[in-house]
Design an enzyme around this catalytic site. Structure first.
Site, PDB file in Angstrom:
ATOM      1  N   THR A  50       7.257 -15.016   5.759  1.00  0.00           N
ATOM      2  CA  THR A  50       7.732 -14.270   4.587  1.00  0.00           C
ATOM      3  C   THR A  50       8.137 -12.860   5.018  1.00  0.00           C
ATOM      4  O   THR A  50       7.853 -12.434   6.138  1.00  0.00           O
ATOM      5  CB  THR A  50       6.633 -14.146   3.497  1.00  0.00           C
ATOM      6  OG1 THR A  50       5.501 -13.457   4.047  1.00  0.00           O
ATOM      7  CG2 THR A  50       6.187 -15.510   2.975  1.00  0.00           C
ATOM      8  N   PHE A  52       9.261  -9.270   6.200  1.00  0.00           N
ATOM      9  CA  PHE A  52       9.900  -8.756   7.410  1.00  0.00           C
ATOM     10  C   PHE A  52       9.794  -9.732   8.579  1.00  0.00           C
ATOM     11  O   PHE A  52      10.672  -9.778   9.437  1.00  0.00           O
ATOM     12  CB  PHE A  52       9.280  -7.412   7.801  1.00  0.00           C
ATOM     13  CG  PHE A  52       9.657  -6.283   6.887  1.00  0.00           C
ATOM     14  CD1 PHE A  52      10.988  -5.958   6.674  1.00  0.00           C
ATOM     15  CD2 PHE A  52       8.688  -5.530   6.236  1.00  0.00           C
ATOM     16  CE1 PHE A  52      11.354  -4.907   5.836  1.00  0.00           C
ATOM     17  CE2 PHE A  52       9.034  -4.484   5.393  1.00  0.00           C
ATOM     18  CZ  PHE A  52      10.368  -4.175   5.188  1.00  0.00           C
ATOM     19  N   ASP A 110      -4.659 -19.550  11.784  1.00  0.00           N
ATOM     20  CA  ASP A 110      -5.128 -18.165  11.772  1.00  0.00           C
ATOM     21  C   ASP A 110      -4.721 -17.448  13.057  1.00  0.00           C
ATOM     22  O   ASP A 110      -5.304 -17.666  14.120  1.00  0.00           O
ATOM     23  CB  ASP A 110      -6.650 -18.163  11.618  1.00  0.00           C
ATOM     24  CG  ASP A 110      -7.247 -16.766  11.607  1.00  0.00           C
ATOM     25  OD1 ASP A 110      -6.478 -15.787  11.634  1.00  0.00           O
ATOM     26  OD2 ASP A 110      -8.492 -16.665  11.577  1.00  0.00           O
ATOM     27  N   TYR A 234      -2.241   5.822  -0.155  1.00  0.00           N
ATOM     28  CA  TYR A 234      -1.679   4.969   0.893  1.00  0.00           C
ATOM     29  C   TYR A 234      -1.801   5.619   2.269  1.00  0.00           C
ATOM     30  O   TYR A 234      -2.725   5.350   3.014  1.00  0.00           O
ATOM     31  CB  TYR A 234      -0.215   4.588   0.578  1.00  0.00           C
ATOM     32  CG  TYR A 234       0.254   3.430   1.445  1.00  0.00           C
ATOM     33  CD1 TYR A 234       0.095   2.124   1.011  1.00  0.00           C
ATOM     34  CD2 TYR A 234       0.802   3.647   2.705  1.00  0.00           C
ATOM     35  CE1 TYR A 234       0.475   1.053   1.809  1.00  0.00           C
ATOM     36  CE2 TYR A 234       1.177   2.593   3.507  1.00  0.00           C
ATOM     37  CZ  TYR A 234       1.025   1.304   3.065  1.00  0.00           C
ATOM     38  OH  TYR A 234       1.391   0.256   3.866  1.00  0.00           O
ATOM     39  N   LYS A 243      -2.803   2.184   9.696  1.00  0.00           N
ATOM     40  CA  LYS A 243      -1.447   2.371  10.228  1.00  0.00           C
ATOM     41  C   LYS A 243      -1.452   3.386  11.376  1.00  0.00           C
ATOM     42  O   LYS A 243      -0.712   3.232  12.355  1.00  0.00           O
ATOM     43  CB  LYS A 243      -0.496   2.820   9.118  1.00  0.00           C
ATOM     44  CG  LYS A 243      -0.311   1.807   8.004  1.00  0.00           C
ATOM     45  CD  LYS A 243       0.278   0.501   8.482  1.00  0.00           C
ATOM     46  CE  LYS A 243       0.571  -0.441   7.331  1.00  0.00           C
ATOM     47  NZ  LYS A 243       0.983  -1.784   7.790  1.00  0.00           N
TER      48      LYS A 243
END
Length: 396
Positions: A50, A52, A110, A234, A243
Site C-alpha cells: 500500500t 508509498f 511479518d 507529531y 523518525k
C-alpha cells in the site's frame, strides 16, 4: 458477493478487489505516461502493498523495467470475507507485471521476524543474485523484536505537556477540540523500537552479510516532518523521536555500505491520506485544508506522483542526489512552501464544522480514504458481484 465499504472508526473492514485492481492500473498508467527512469533493475520493497511502498514497486517495475520482490503482511481472503486491501493491490500488481514480462514475486509475513528475512534472502539468492535498491516502507503499530522476543507498541503522544488543538471526524465533518496526554519514557522507547531505524538496519545487515547487495546499492526509508501546526503531537512527539532515530540510522547504514559504494537515504514525503494518518488527531483537518490549497495551486500529488518525482528528479537524476542540511531528500518541498503553509495557517483559524465544507477539501479526503480500500474508483461497477477470493501468483 456485492462488496460495500463497512466502517469502524478509522478503519474500513472490507476491500474491493476490482477497485484495488483499478487503483494499481491507474498508477501504472501514470508511470508509463511519464517516460522511462534510469533506475535500479533489481529492487526489494519492504512494506510493498500500500501507499508509498506500493508506489515504489510500481515505479521501479514500470518506470525502470525492474525485477521486484515485495514483502508485506496482509490478510488473504476467505470465502465470504474480503482480504485486506494490500493483498488485492499486490495480486493486481503481480498480474500486471507478469503481463508486461517483468519478474515479480511476493512474500507475505511479518517483516520484523527473522523467518521472513530468511525467506526473502533465500529468494533473492535463488532468483536475482543481488539487489541494487532496497525500499523500506513499513507502517506497523506493533513490532516484536526477533532477538529479544519483546513486543513493542507505538503510541502517538506529545512529549512534556498535554496537546490540545482542533481535529475533524472526516466521516461526519464535525470539527472538535482534542486533547492528548503526554508520553512517558516507556511510550517513547516503545515507539522508537517500532518506528525507528533498528529493523531497517537489521535488514541491510542481513543482505550485506550474505553479499546480496550490488555494488553501489542504495536504500531508502520514508519519513515525514510536517508543519508547525502538527509538530507538538507529531514531529516533537513520540513519532518524531522515532523518525529522528530512523534518520540517524541512515548515516549508520551509509557507513556500513561504504565498502560496496552504497548509500542510505531518508526521503521526507508529503502528508497523504493513509490508514495510519487517518487515526492521528489534527492530521485529517490539516490534510483537508492542505489539499484544497495544493489543488488550487496545481501542485497536489498522491503517492504515485510523489514517488515518480522522487525517483526521476532525486534518486536517478544522473548526478548527485540533492539533500537538505540533515542529509534528507525533501520531496515534501511543495507542501512546505512558505506561501502554502501561510495559507493553511490562515484557514486553520477559520476552520469550524460550518466553514470546513467551503474552505477545505473534506470530500477529497474521504475519497482518498475510500480509495485505500478499493472504493470510489471510476470504471468499477460496485453494484456488480465481485469474487472476493483472489490469489497472488507467487504466494502458494
Amino acid at each position: 458477493m456485492i462488496i460495500e465499504p463497512r466502517m469502524r472508526g478509522f478503519i474500513c473492514l472490507t476491500a474491493h478487489p476490482k477497485g484495488a485492481e483499478q487503483n494499481v492500473k491507474n498508477q501504472i498508467e501514470y508511470i508509463k505516461s511519464k517516460g522511462a527512469i534510469a533506475g535500479a533493475k533489481k529492487v526489494l520493497v519492504i512494506g510493498a502493498s500500500t501507499g508509498f511502498g506500493l508506489a515504489s514497486r510500481i515505479t521501479s517495475a514500470f518506470g525502470s523495467d525492474a525485477a521486484t520482490i515485495g514483502v508485506f503482511f496482509e490478510k488473504p481472503p476467505v470465502e465470504g470475507k474480503t482480504a485486506s486491501p494490500g493483498w488485492y493491490n499486490s495480486a493486481a500488481f503481480e498480474a500486471e507485471a507478469h503481463k508486461a514480462g517483468l519478474y515479480a514475486k511476493s512474500i507475505n509475513g511479518d517483516a520484523f521476524s527473522n523467518e521472513i528475512k530468511r525467506e526473502t534472502l533465500d529468494l533473492i539468492k535463488a532468483d536475482l543474485g543481488q539487489v541494487d535498491l532496497v525500499i523500506y516502507s513499513l507502517a506497523s503499530p506493533v513490532r516484536t523484536n526477533p532477538n529479544t522476543g519483546v513486543t513493542h507498541r507505538s503510541v502517538l503522544k506529545p512529549i512534556g505537556q498535554t496537546f490540545t488543538n482542533k481535529t475533524v471526524d472526516f466521516h461526519t465533518g464535525n470539527v472538535t477540540e482534542v486533547s492528548i496526554a503526554p508520553a512517558n519514557e516507556e511510550d517513547i522507547e516503545n515507539t522508537v523500537a517500532v518506528m525507528g531505524g533498528e529493523d531497517w538496519a537489521m535488514w541491510i545487515d542481513a543482505l550485506k552479510n550474505e553479499n546480496l547487495l550490488a555494488e553501489g546499492a542504495a536504500t531508502v526509508a520514508y519519513s515525514y516532518i510536517g508543519p508547525a501546526l502538527t509538530e507538538a503531537v507529531y514531529r516533537k512527539g513520540t513519532i518524531g523521536r522515532a523518525k529522528d532515530h530512523l534518520e540517524a540510522t541512515a548515516f549508520t547504514i551509509t557507513d556500513n555500505l561504504k565498502s560496496i559504494g552504497g548509500k542510505a537515504y531518508v526521503s521526507v514525503n508529503k502528508a497523504l491520506v493513509t490508514q495510519a494518518s487517518s487515526a492521528i488527531p489534527v492530521i485529517p483537518l490539516y490534510i483537508s485544508l492542505l489539499y484544497k490549497i495544493m489543488k488550487e495551486e496545481g501542485i497536489h500529488e498522491g503517492c504515485i506522483e510523489q514517488i515518480q518525482r522522487l525517483f526521476q528528479d532525486r534518486l536517478y537524476n544522473g548526478s548527485e542526489v540533492p539533500v537538505d542540511e540533515k542529509g534528507r531528500i525533501r520531496i515534501d518541498d511543495w507542501e512546505m512552501r512558505d506561501d502554502v503553509q501561510a495559507k493553511v495557517a490562515e484557514l486553520w483559524k477559520e476552520a469550524t464544522t460550518e466553514t470546513l465544507p467551503a474552505i477545505g477539501d473534506l470530500a477529497g479526503y474521504r475519497n482518498d480514504f475510500l480509495n485505500l480500500f478499493g472504493f470510489e474508483f471510476d470504471g468499477v461497477d460496485y453494484k456488480a458481484e465481485a469474487n472476493e477470493v483472489v490469489n497472488i501468483d507467487s504466494i502458494k
